[in-house]
Design an enzyme around this catalytic site. Sequence first.
Site, PDB file in Angstrom:
ATOM      1  N   CYS A 156     -15.025  38.663 -14.012  1.00 26.82           N
ATOM      2  CA  CYS A 156     -15.289  38.085 -15.336  1.00 26.82           C
ATOM      3  C   CYS A 156     -15.671  36.613 -15.221  1.00 26.82           C
ATOM      4  O   CYS A 156     -14.809  35.746 -15.097  1.00 26.82           O
ATOM      5  CB  CYS A 156     -14.058  38.257 -16.230  1.00 26.82           C
ATOM      6  SG  CYS A 156     -14.278  37.545 -17.865  1.00 26.82           S
ATOM      7  N   CYS A 159     -14.326  34.399 -17.950  1.00 31.49           N
ATOM      8  CA  CYS A 159     -12.910  34.031 -17.797  1.00 31.49           C
ATOM      9  C   CYS A 159     -12.730  32.990 -16.687  1.00 31.49           C
ATOM     10  O   CYS A 159     -11.956  32.056 -16.831  1.00 31.49           O
ATOM     11  CB  CYS A 159     -12.055  35.236 -17.415  1.00 31.49           C
ATOM     12  SG  CYS A 159     -12.452  36.760 -18.266  1.00 31.49           S
ATOM     13  N   ASP A 160     -13.415  33.159 -15.578  1.00 22.50           N
ATOM     14  CA  ASP A 160     -13.059  32.402 -14.367  1.00 22.50           C
ATOM     15  C   ASP A 160     -14.133  31.435 -13.864  1.00 22.50           C
ATOM     16  O   ASP A 160     -13.875  30.671 -12.932  1.00 22.50           O
ATOM     17  CB  ASP A 160     -12.717  33.390 -13.230  1.00 22.50           C
ATOM     18  CG  ASP A 160     -11.513  34.252 -13.586  1.00 22.50           C
ATOM     19  OD1 ASP A 160     -10.630  33.758 -14.301  1.00 22.50           O
ATOM     20  OD2 ASP A 160     -11.473  35.423 -13.165  1.00 22.50           O
TER      21      ASP A 160
END
Length: 336
Positions: A156, A159-160
Amino acid sequence: MDEVRRTGDSGLMSIEDADFTDAEHRQLIIVGTGAAGLTAALYAARANLTPVVFKGPEPGGQLVTTTDVENYPGFPEGILGPEMMMKFEEQAARFGADMRFGTVTAVDLSRRPFRLLVDERVPVLADALIISTGASARYLGLPNEERLLGHGVSSCATCDGAFFPDVEVAVVGGGDTAVEEAMFLTRFASRVHLIHRRDELRASKILQDRAFANDKIGYVWDTVVVDVLGENEVDGVRVRNVKTEETSELAVKALFVAIGHTPNTEIFKASLDMNEVGYIDTHPKSTHTSIPGVFACGDAQDHVYRQAVTAAGTGCMAAIDAERWLAEQAQPTEAS
Ligand code: NAP
């Protein structure tokens, strides 16, 4: 449960063999405890539906495989994914959601109350059902990939990605997700290597055009990742050109795996309308599925946004839809 007909020595049975005569009968059952399921549980519990919530094989869903979550509103300092899901669960349980370990392994949605089999053993009946079984990111299946998950290996970028500023990173895959992730990552990384097993992308033309115009993205064609390098965090990837069979190393600090997701909807396939990949169809602007009384939320029905906050949003919708639908069923009909 005395009347249950068991098959074989394992004590496991098929749903056809299960005896539902004395099965526990609940108003609402929620299957899956990611952001969607736990939000549905919170809203349903606060509506006094005392939902039973089955955690399934991946309690907490995809967020428990994430480290810091920095894009969920309300946590300005960020929060660890597993901690966030514990808080979600605590909040739902505080209002009476009945959390249980157990995986719903079979369903019969052809009659009401709906029939569910938990862990291939325990029959349960439900007046309404919320499906929040999520989707699982697909991985390459390399041992070091699994070991370094959350330490540079991610599925992701949203997300990261921000954890890798001014370093080189790699994305594997050639579809829309891989290309979108690569473009997103150019906001942070100094260079993004898109590794694809063929010499042309599967992604839509418009996304390809945008990606090719982005000079921070480099392409590693006809190449597969054969190993992820690094002791405690990713230091590089070993790749193999499938045409020349040549192996080389790419010094990157992160590997984003974007080779698709698999919705966890197999057990509903025979009953519910879904797209060709297995995402459950829901009526527009609602969580109603093709069967009245069955609702779907989160990544089991969303292949577009796939964010914790959108999953939570549709979980809330599912609980409200289920509550209203149950209230309608309780109304006396004109004939009665
Ligand atoms: P996808 O379209 O299935 O693409 C997966 C990619 O990963 C393919 O390029 C595939 O290679 C590659 N791949 C699969 N298994 C692999 C393996 N074991 N090793 C190496 N590479 C592998 O998945 P997706 O990109 O996640 O998209 C899923 C769906 O969501 C699609 O319908 C897509 O259009 C949609 N989507 C749309 C948008 C948008 O419209 N903005 C954004 C994201 C996703 P091959 O090409 O060789 O098969």
